[in-house]
Design an enzyme around this catalytic site. Structure first.
Site, PDB file in Angstrom:
ATOM      1  CE  LYS A  72      -4.449   1.282   2.052  1.00  0.00           C
ATOM      2  NZ  LYS A  72      -5.248   1.314   0.838  1.00  0.00           N
ATOM      3  CD  GLU A 121      -6.026  -4.107  -6.201  1.00  0.00           C
ATOM      4  OE1 GLU A 121      -6.664  -4.303  -5.156  1.00  0.00           O
ATOM      5  OE2 GLU A 121      -4.823  -3.778  -6.193  1.00  0.00           O
TER       6      GLU A 121
END
Ligand code: PLP
Ligand code: COI
Length: 342
Positions: free
Chosen positions: A186, A222
């Site tokens: 992330k 995604e």
């Protein structure tokens, strides 16, 4: 401000609102220092700090909820603690010890208790931890000094539709991550890489971009800010890929699906397989489980339709309801996912 913070809880968007305090900790001389609680929203950063030049920035996202019983519940913060360690190792930053991470999360939530939306409002307290490289550096190398900070802000639904099906676009001319790159962590740079496609999607009436695998453009990866799952003949299918973020929400929904007797398959999903799916959704802390009504493969001029009547699918609804119920304390926390803040 009064004790209830004077907020229209039912109409919150997913945005920043000033709260009372944030918490900070500095890594210096090879060790983490004392936790500092501050009411300042600003940072003092050297202009040559590695976070500003070379993208040494990682973050997390999780939520705290107020239950019917008045208790404060934080969802799976240990998983976020583990993930931010993987992100730190991924881009050569100092990993934050899990105990320090969890102590700071609890501290910042408690310190801003009056900003936790009441039970029944549909809103929650979003918790945003971030770590940045602070050392002044011009050569490309990692910092030796880091700042870890957590702020919170009350939020409503990420997509303005709430739990309503939204449209998603595939644009083959953009990738957000490289095949062996940083998609699995992330890091802020992944989100910079998603802005151009994301803004185009919004302008064209879509809630998000669905990315294909960056190597072959054959499999589903995604959505911009969320993982993807679909329901195919009663089975929960979700992509396995080295370029997506391992979502805590997806992991939880997979467990809930199994608890409900729904089989789970985590494997590469060829785009064409969507034609055989009855439901699709994007899932994440912010998105929770947002149903997808249709996916438009824009350049190819092809669409996959999941909801003719614009209603969420039956299995997506069941999964969403169970997840929310556990987060709010309405159903038993059989997997020990929730931390109650006293
Ligand atoms: N994928 C990306 C790229 C995200 O930014 C997020 C949000 O954190 C997710 C997936 C969902 O992860 P989680 O469920 O842990 O919030
Ligand atoms: C989250 O779901 O926590 C995210 O980080 C998604 C987005 C707001 C970046």
């Amino acid at each position: 401000m009064d004790n209830n913070a004077n907020i229209d809880w039912g109409n919150l968007s997913f945005g920043y609102m000033k709260t009372d305090y944030n918490v900070r900790c500095t890594y210096k001389d090879g060790k983490w220092g004392e936790i500092e609680v501050t009411d300042s929203e600003n940072l003092n950063i050297h202009m040559a700090a590695t976070c500003l030049h070379y993208g040494q920035e990682i973050f997390e996202g999780m939520k705290a909820f107020r239950g019917k019983d008045g208790k404060i519940r934080i969802f799976r913060m240990d998983e976020n603690a583990k993930r931010i360690q993987r992100s730190a190792n991924g881009i050569m930053m100092a990993p934050i010890p899990e105990d320090l991470f969890c102590e700071m999360v609890k501290k910042v939530v408690k310190a801003n208790e009056r900003f936790i939306p009441p039970y029944g409002s549909g809103a929650s307290l979003y918790i945003r931890p971030l770590e940045i490289g602070m050392t002044a550096q011009v050569g490309v190398k990692p910092a030796t000094e880091y700042l870890f900070l957590i702020f919170v802000t009350p939020v409503g639904p990420y997509f303005k539709e709430g739990f309503k099906p939204t449209k998603v676009a595939i644009y083959r001319e953009y990738d957000r991550a490289a095949p062996c790159g940083t998609g699995r962590w992330k890091v802020g740079g992944n989100y910079a890489a998603s802005l151009s496609a994301g803004e185009r999607a919004k302008a064209e009436g879509y809630s998000a971009v669905l990315y294909l695998d960056p190597k072959e453009k054959k499999y589903i990866d995604e959505c911009g800010p969320a993982n993807f799952f679909a329901i195919k003949n009663g089975v929960y299918i979700t992509p396995k890929s080295g370029s997506i973020l391992p979502s805590v929400t997806n992991m939880s929904l997979q467990q809930i699906a199994q608890d409900l007797g729904i089989a789970v398959e985590c494997r590469p999903i060829p785009l064409e397989e969507l034609a055989e799916c009855q439901e699709a959704a994007e899932c994440g802390t912010a998105a929770v489980a947002t149903p997808i009504s249709r996916i438009d493969d824009v350049e190819e001029g092809k669409s996959y339709i999941f909801s003719e009547n614009n209603e969420p699918g039956e299995i997506t609804t069941k999964l969403y309801n169970r997840l929310r119920a556990i987060q709010l304390g309405d159903e038993p926390d059989t997997h020990n996912w929730v931390t109650i803040v006293e």
